[in-house]
Design a protein around this motif. Structure first.
Motif, PDB file in Angstrom:
ATOM      1  N   MET A   1       3.723   8.563  -8.790  1.00  0.00           N
ATOM      2  CA  MET A   1       3.045   8.287  -7.529  1.00  0.00           C
ATOM      3  C   MET A   1       2.235   6.998  -7.652  1.00  0.00           C
ATOM      4  O   MET A   1       1.557   6.773  -8.636  1.00  0.00           O
ATOM      5  CB  MET A   1       2.128   9.454  -7.136  1.00  0.00           C
ATOM      6  N   SER A   2       2.308   6.132  -6.617  1.00  0.00           N
ATOM      7  CA  SER A   2       1.585   4.872  -6.654  1.00  0.00           C
ATOM      8  C   SER A   2       0.085   5.096  -6.604  1.00  0.00           C
ATOM      9  O   SER A   2      -0.399   6.020  -5.954  1.00  0.00           O
ATOM     10  CB  SER A   2       2.022   4.002  -5.467  1.00  0.00           C
ATOM     11  N   ARG A   3      -0.643   4.233  -7.295  1.00  0.00           N
ATOM     12  CA  ARG A   3      -2.107   4.315  -7.287  1.00  0.00           C
ATOM     13  C   ARG A   3      -2.681   3.545  -6.106  1.00  0.00           C
ATOM     14  O   ARG A   3      -3.891   3.508  -5.912  1.00  0.00           O
ATOM     15  CB  ARG A   3      -2.657   3.730  -8.591  1.00  0.00           C
ATOM     16  N   TRP A   4      -1.810   2.878  -5.334  1.00  0.00           N
ATOM     17  CA  TRP A   4      -2.281   2.007  -4.257  1.00  0.00           C
ATOM     18  C   TRP A   4      -1.833   2.547  -2.902  1.00  0.00           C
ATOM     19  O   TRP A   4      -0.823   3.226  -2.799  1.00  0.00           O
ATOM     20  CB  TRP A   4      -1.729   0.589  -4.445  1.00  0.00           C
ATOM     21  N   PRO A   5      -2.613   2.242  -1.796  1.00  0.00           N
ATOM     22  CA  PRO A   5      -2.223   2.706  -0.461  1.00  0.00           C
ATOM     23  C   PRO A   5      -0.851   2.176  -0.094  1.00  0.00           C
ATOM     24  O   PRO A   5      -0.498   1.045  -0.413  1.00  0.00           O
ATOM     25  CB  PRO A   5      -3.319   2.103   0.455  1.00  0.00           C
ATOM     26  N   ALA A   6      -0.046   3.044   0.562  1.00  0.00           N
ATOM     27  CA  ALA A   6       1.282   2.619   0.988  1.00  0.00           C
ATOM     28  C   ALA A   6       1.184   1.388   1.878  1.00  0.00           C
ATOM     29  O   ALA A   6       0.341   1.311   2.766  1.00  0.00           O
ATOM     30  CB  ALA A   6       1.986   3.760   1.730  1.00  0.00           C
ATOM     31  N   GLY A   7       2.059   0.408   1.657  1.00  0.00           N
ATOM     32  CA  GLY A   7       2.084  -0.790   2.486  1.00  0.00           C
ATOM     33  C   GLY A   7       1.228  -1.917   1.966  1.00  0.00           C
ATOM     34  O   GLY A   7       1.308  -3.033   2.460  1.00  0.00           O
ATOM     35  N   SER A  10      -0.405  -4.514  -3.430  1.00  0.00           N
ATOM     36  CA  SER A  10      -0.382  -3.937  -4.765  1.00  0.00           C
ATOM     37  C   SER A  10       0.695  -2.874  -4.878  1.00  0.00           C
ATOM     38  O   SER A  10       1.390  -2.768  -5.896  1.00  0.00           O
ATOM     39  CB  SER A  10      -1.746  -3.342  -5.113  1.00  0.00           C
ATOM     40  N   ALA A  11       0.848  -2.057  -3.815  1.00  0.00           N
ATOM     41  CA  ALA A  11       1.892  -1.029  -3.825  1.00  0.00           C
ATOM     42  C   ALA A  11       3.271  -1.662  -3.852  1.00  0.00           C
ATOM     43  O   ALA A  11       4.178  -1.187  -4.546  1.00  0.00           O
ATOM     44  CB  ALA A  11       1.743  -0.122  -2.606  1.00  0.00           C
ATOM     45  N   LEU A  12       3.438  -2.747  -3.108  1.00  0.00           N
ATOM     46  CA  LEU A  12       4.726  -3.442  -3.090  1.00  0.00           C
ATOM     47  C   LEU A  12       5.029  -4.036  -4.456  1.00  0.00           C
ATOM     48  O   LEU A  12       6.164  -3.930  -4.954  1.00  0.00           O
ATOM     49  CB  LEU A  12       4.701  -4.545  -2.025  1.00  0.00           C
ATOM     50  N   ARG A  13       4.025  -4.653  -5.079  1.00  0.00           N
ATOM     51  CA  ARG A  13       4.223  -5.224  -6.398  1.00  0.00           C
ATOM     52  C   ARG A  13       4.578  -4.131  -7.418  1.00  0.00           C
ATOM     53  O   ARG A  13       5.458  -4.316  -8.265  1.00  0.00           O
ATOM     54  CB  ARG A  13       2.958  -5.971  -6.835  1.00  0.00           C
ATOM     55  N   GLU A  14       3.905  -2.991  -7.320  1.00  0.00           N
ATOM     56  CA  GLU A  14       4.187  -1.885  -8.240  1.00  0.00           C
ATOM     57  C   GLU A  14       5.597  -1.358  -8.037  1.00  0.00           C
ATOM     58  O   GLU A  14       6.314  -1.067  -9.008  1.00  0.00           O
ATOM     59  CB  GLU A  14       3.172  -0.764  -8.024  1.00  0.00           C
ATOM     60  N   ALA A  15       6.023  -1.261  -6.775  1.00  0.00           N
ATOM     61  CA  ALA A  15       7.379  -0.782  -6.486  1.00  0.00           C
ATOM     62  C   ALA A  15       8.419  -1.761  -7.001  1.00  0.00           C
ATOM     63  O   ALA A  15       9.441  -1.360  -7.570  1.00  0.00           O
ATOM     64  CB  ALA A  15       7.548  -0.576  -4.979  1.00  0.00           C
ATOM     65  N   VAL A  33      19.036 -13.443 -13.217  1.00  0.00           N
ATOM     66  CA  VAL A  33      19.932 -13.533 -12.056  1.00  0.00           C
ATOM     67  C   VAL A  33      20.556 -12.166 -11.778  1.00  0.00           C
ATOM     68  O   VAL A  33      20.634 -11.716 -10.626  1.00  0.00           O
ATOM     69  CB  VAL A  33      21.031 -14.586 -12.302  1.00  0.00           C
ATOM     70  N   GLU A  34      20.989 -11.489 -12.836  1.00  0.00           N
ATOM     71  CA  GLU A  34      21.564 -10.145 -12.671  1.00  0.00           C
ATOM     72  C   GLU A  34      20.518  -9.157 -12.164  1.00  0.00           C
ATOM     73  O   GLU A  34      20.843  -8.247 -11.381  1.00  0.00           O
ATOM     74  CB  GLU A  34      22.158  -9.679 -13.997  1.00  0.00           C
ATOM     75  N   LEU A  35      19.273  -9.320 -12.612  1.00  0.00           N
ATOM     76  CA  LEU A  35      18.199  -8.452 -12.120  1.00  0.00           C
ATOM     77  C   LEU A  35      17.980  -8.637 -10.622  1.00  0.00           C
ATOM     78  O   LEU A  35      17.746  -7.676  -9.886  1.00  0.00           O
ATOM     79  CB  LEU A  35      16.901  -8.745 -12.873  1.00  0.00           C
ATOM     80  N   ALA A  36      18.047  -9.878 -10.164  1.00  0.00           N
ATOM     81  CA  ALA A  36      17.893 -10.141  -8.733  1.00  0.00           C
ATOM     82  C   ALA A  36      19.009  -9.460  -7.944  1.00  0.00           C
ATOM     83  O   ALA A  36      18.773  -8.840  -6.903  1.00  0.00           O
ATOM     84  CB  ALA A  36      17.881 -11.646  -8.479  1.00  0.00           C
ATOM     85  N   ASP A  37      20.249  -9.536  -8.461  1.00  0.00           N
ATOM     86  CA  ASP A  37      21.374  -8.886  -7.785  1.00  0.00           C
ATOM     87  C   ASP A  37      21.227  -7.368  -7.797  1.00  0.00           C
ATOM     88  O   ASP A  37      21.501  -6.691  -6.803  1.00  0.00           O
ATOM     89  CB  ASP A  37      22.696  -9.277  -8.471  1.00  0.00           C
ATOM     90  N   ALA A  38      20.788  -6.823  -8.942  1.00  0.00           N
ATOM     91  CA  ALA A  38      20.701  -5.369  -9.098  1.00  0.00           C
ATOM     92  C   ALA A  38      19.588  -4.752  -8.255  1.00  0.00           C
ATOM     93  O   ALA A  38      19.704  -3.618  -7.802  1.00  0.00           O
ATOM     94  CB  ALA A  38      20.502  -5.011 -10.571  1.00  0.00           C
ATOM     95  N   THR A  39      18.512  -5.491  -8.073  1.00  0.00           N
ATOM     96  CA  THR A  39      17.344  -4.944  -7.362  1.00  0.00           C
ATOM     97  C   THR A  39      17.231  -5.395  -5.914  1.00  0.00           C
ATOM     98  O   THR A  39      16.483  -4.791  -5.138  1.00  0.00           O
ATOM     99  CB  THR A  39      16.044  -5.346  -8.093  1.00  0.00           C
ATOM    100  N   GLY A  40      17.935  -6.481  -5.555  1.00  0.00           N
ATOM    101  CA  GLY A  40      17.806  -7.033  -4.208  1.00  0.00           C
ATOM    102  C   GLY A  40      16.556  -7.876  -4.012  1.00  0.00           C
ATOM    103  O   GLY A  40      16.248  -8.285  -2.893  1.00  0.00           O
ATOM    104  N   LEU A  41      15.837  -8.152  -5.113  1.00  0.00           N
ATOM    105  CA  LEU A  41      14.634  -8.976  -5.034  1.00  0.00           C
ATOM    106  C   LEU A  41      15.003 -10.444  -5.167  1.00  0.00           C
ATOM    107  O   LEU A  41      16.059 -10.799  -5.701  1.00  0.00           O
ATOM    108  CB  LEU A  41      13.653  -8.580  -6.147  1.00  0.00           C
TER     109      LEU A  41
END
Length: 390
Positions: A1-7, A10-15, A33-41
């Protein structure tokens, strides 16, 4: 469970960090490069988070090359710990230690007597793991967890065998809890064939495919199913239990209590019994070696086993439509003596798919598939960020 409020940022960075760590855990190592493809980031986000994870000691980076271009390979740091992969077979025990890059650091095998008692086996596992850690110059504090494979259906949430009689003396026992008390580390119990499917999908021949089937033919038969890149266990873990599909209504009584299951026809005991008159007392290893050498009788029983396994597997394939079937277990070591009739039977009993023909290949990890899957399962079940913080 995230320690930060949804949205929140900090929550986005943790996710996003969790996405990257989970991707590296799954595949053992990926370029940025493969990490970007695998995660969509985005590449920039991946680069920033990888730098932070490197500074905190969660990942390591090193230069590499992809398609002739320089790249940065990202792997989990050795300092995050190691894990143990364990498979309890009907006649043997495999134990290995590995790190988060899926590198095997130590491995042991040990024979087991028929109907081996649970307490004795778990004691041996605990002693082997401690001994192997000492040889590596470390101890249980560095062990992130253990993955344990059993040749029986396992209910994932409890780690208990869900069908009575298949492993005598193990029924009703919380195997993971008992071993965890002995070693003081998390234990994750799974069906062994499921672990073979996980390993082949993560590290082996099924890696390029989302839907795959792993088939094991050894002392018993089993199958593991991957759908959409995830294990399909079914209710209470009985999906893929092909060893208990009836193939001979008038056949022998199976451990499960039913008559003529696949295990009673192609399991080691059945194969050896069929050769008793012509060849005398043999072991399964003897049969495999002689089949490879061209012995007519041994080749015949192995080929016949391939056809019967193929017939049962064809029903699974027609139902779940995997892109690839990988075949492991000891009988797969016979190569085309076993695989060719299995492949031919599958072709004759499944609808021909001209858009995406189903491949049938030997397991890339061979007889190591299931114990490597146990290691992968242990690693994937570990929160390396919490492991690093403890």
């Amino acid at each position: 469970m995230s320690r930060w409020p949804a949205g929140s940022q900090s929550a986005l960075r943790e996710a996003n960090t969790a996405l990257i760590v989970d991707a590296v855990k799954q595949f053992g190592g990926l370029t940025q490069v493969e990490l970007a493809d695998a995660t969509g980031l985005s590449a920039a986000t991946v680069s920033t988070i990888v730098k932070e994870l490197t500074q905190t000691g969660v990942v390591d980076t090193r230069p590499t090359a992809r398609s002739g271009r320089r790249a940065t390979m990202v792997t989990l740091a050795r300092s995050t710990g190691i894990a143990a992969g364990i498979v309890v077979g009907h006649r043997g025990l495999q134990v290995l230690l590995g790190d988060f890059a899926h590198e095997v650091l130590a491995e042991r095998t040990m024979p087991l007597p028929p109907d081996h008692p649970m307490d004795t086996v778990l004691d041996r596992i605990a002693l082997l793991v401690v001994d192997m850690l000492e040889i590596l110059g470390t101890d249980l504090t560095e062990l992130a967890g253990l993955g344990v494979g059993l040749p029986a259906p396992v209910e994932a949430s409890t780690g208990m065998i869900s069908v009575r009689g298949i492993m005598r003396g193990w029924d009703g026992e919380h195997v993971g809890n008992v071993l965890a008390k002995r070693l003081g580390r998390p234990v994750h119990v799974e069906n062994a064939a499921n672990l073979g499917a996980l390993a082949e999908a993560t590290l082996g021949a099924a890696r390029p495919y989302a839907d795959s089937l792993y088939v094991r033919s050894s002392f018993t038969a089993g199958a593991g199913i991957m759908l959409g890149g995830r294990l399909h266990r079914g209710y209470a873990g009985t999906a893929g239990e092909i060893g208990h599909v009836q193939v001979d209504p008038l056949g022998q009584i199976c451990r499960c209590g039913r008559r003529g299951c696949l295990d009673t026809v192609v399991g080691a005991d059945a194969l050896l019994a069929s050769l008793q008159v012509s060849h005398g007392s043999l072991t399964l290893r003897d049969v495999i070696a002689r089949a490879i050498d061209g012995d007519p009788g041994c080749s015949r029983v192995v080929a016949d086993a391939g056809r019967v396994v193929g017939l049962v597997v064809s029903g699974v394939c027609q139902t779940v439509n995997p892109q690839i079937v990988t075949v492991g277990g000891e009988l797969s070591e016979c190569g085309e003596v076993f695989l060719a009739p299995l492949r031919e039977t599958l072709r004759d009993h499944t609808l021909p798919n001209h858009v995406a023909p189903m491949e049938v290949q030997p397991a890339l990890l061979g007889t190591e598939a299931e114990v490597m899957g146990a290691l992968v399962h242990a690693l994937q079940s570990t929160d390396v960020r919490m492991q690093r913080e403890r």
